[in-house]
Design an enzyme around this catalytic site. Sequence first.
Site, mmCIF file in Angstrom:
data_model
loop_
_atom_site.group_PDB
_atom_site.id
_atom_site.type_symbol
_atom_site.label_atom_id
_atom_site.label_comp_id
_atom_site.label_asym_id
_atom_site.label_seq_id
_atom_site.Cartn_x
_atom_site.Cartn_y
_atom_site.Cartn_z
ATOM 1 N N ASP A 67 0.805 -1.216 0.000
ATOM 2 C CA ASP A 67 0.000 0.000 0.000
ATOM 3 C C ASP A 67 0.845 1.278 0.000
ATOM 4 O O ASP A 67 2.059 1.239 0.176
ATOM 5 C CB ASP A 67 -0.959 0.000 1.197
ATOM 6 C CG ASP A 67 -0.287 -0.456 2.491
ATOM 7 O OD1 ASP A 67 0.957 -0.363 2.584
ATOM 8 O OD2 ASP A 67 -0.991 -0.907 3.399
ATOM 9 N N ASN A 136 -7.384 -2.900 14.110
ATOM 10 C CA ASN A 136 -8.775 -3.166 13.729
ATOM 11 C C ASN A 136 -8.900 -4.376 12.803
ATOM 12 O O ASN A 136 -9.954 -4.622 12.239
ATOM 13 C CB ASN A 136 -9.384 -1.922 13.056
ATOM 14 C CG ASN A 136 -8.648 -1.543 11.783
ATOM 15 O OD1 ASN A 136 -7.681 -2.190 11.381
ATOM 16 N ND2 ASN A 136 -9.102 -0.481 11.132
ATOM 17 N N HIS A 138 -7.126 -4.875 10.003
ATOM 18 C CA HIS A 138 -6.824 -4.657 8.579
ATOM 19 C C HIS A 138 -5.537 -5.374 8.171
ATOM 20 O O HIS A 138 -4.649 -5.606 8.996
ATOM 21 C CB HIS A 138 -6.789 -3.166 8.217
ATOM 22 C CG HIS A 138 -5.611 -2.392 8.690
ATOM 23 N ND1 HIS A 138 -5.637 -1.031 8.885
ATOM 24 C CD2 HIS A 138 -4.332 -2.757 8.997
ATOM 25 C CE1 HIS A 138 -4.457 -0.614 9.269
ATOM 26 N NE2 HIS A 138 -3.645 -1.635 9.353
ATOM 27 N N GLU A 143 -9.497 -2.190 5.058
ATOM 28 C CA GLU A 143 -10.118 -1.862 6.339
ATOM 29 C C GLU A 143 -11.392 -2.680 6.565
ATOM 30 O O GLU A 143 -12.029 -3.123 5.600
ATOM 31 C CB GLU A 143 -10.466 -0.362 6.360
ATOM 32 C CG GLU A 143 -9.261 0.580 6.206
ATOM 33 C CD GLU A 143 -8.499 0.788 7.520
ATOM 34 O OE1 GLU A 143 -8.314 -0.172 8.282
ATOM 35 O OE2 GLU A 143 -8.063 1.929 7.766
HETATM 36 P P1 PGA Z 1 2.313 -1.749 12.643
HETATM 37 O O1 PGA Z 1 1.198 -1.777 11.503
HETATM 38 O O2 PGA Z 1 3.299 -2.806 12.274
HETATM 39 O O3 PGA Z 1 2.871 -0.378 12.566
HETATM 40 O O4 PGA Z 1 1.601 -2.053 13.928
HETATM 41 C C1 PGA Z 1 0.638 -2.971 11.115
HETATM 42 C C2 PGA Z 1 -0.487 -2.688 10.159
HETATM 43 O O5 PGA Z 1 -1.179 -1.671 10.323
HETATM 44 O O6 PGA Z 1 -0.681 -3.492 9.246
#
Ligand code: PGA
Length: 241
Positions: A67, A136, A138, A143
């Site tokens: 992304d 959450n 994702h 999302e």
């Molecule tokens: P993080 O993000 O490794 O910064 O916790 C993980 C994600 O949002 O996929």
Amino acid sequence: MNILTYTSNEELSAYAADFILDLVRAKPDAVLGLATGETPIGVYEQLVDRHRKSQVSFRQVKVFNLDEYAGLSPGHEQSYQTYMRKHLFSGIDLPSEHAYIPCGIADDLSAAARDYDRLLEEAGPLDLQLLGIGHNGHIGFNEPGEELYAETHVVKLTDETRAANSRYFELLEEVPEYAVTMGLGPIMRARQVLLIVRGENKAAVLKKALYGPVTTQCPASLLQLHPRLTVLLDEGAAKEL
Ligand code: PGA
């Protein structure tokens, strides 16, 4: 599903780095799906280190990132282009033309997303998709919601995701509201998925993802349907399993 728990981030990251390096050793033209965020930083660090020592080359490898923020130029400090250059690309011999990241600044983001899918399709199924998970549920920036999409698409980031990522920006308002993310198609078609989760604050969502119902409300729950899923955890993340 293969779940491995580690007592230190070093061990966890070393395992993941070796996993990737072994794959590239066995298949020098491997196609890798890569992730950003805090979780894979240690993995990339060790990958760079091991790449130097082992002399495994990435010259024929192709990588596709999950992304990118919409509206951030590739040179922006918080763009995922910058992240990947800083944490991985500058330390390995991957040709820059083999490093694909969704475009967040095209005039027509949807057309650019379709181009990205075309490139993904031409490269063939991903040999490995590296993933983290959001609080959450994702994966990438897919999302939770009523629907999930197979293709690369523009997504409105949830308040929760923007709040979580605001730690990298001076102000919450500076966190982009939209992003472009690979859809669930290439992730689910990847030959292998390596999910890395660290920290007790991810324990509840991880339990939901791995053992709760498969639902669009928790995109990572779809990984239960993947035939070759390896999950690497630290003790905090494994707490509720
Ligand atoms: P993080 O993000 O490794 O910064 O916790 C993980 C994600 O949002 O996929």
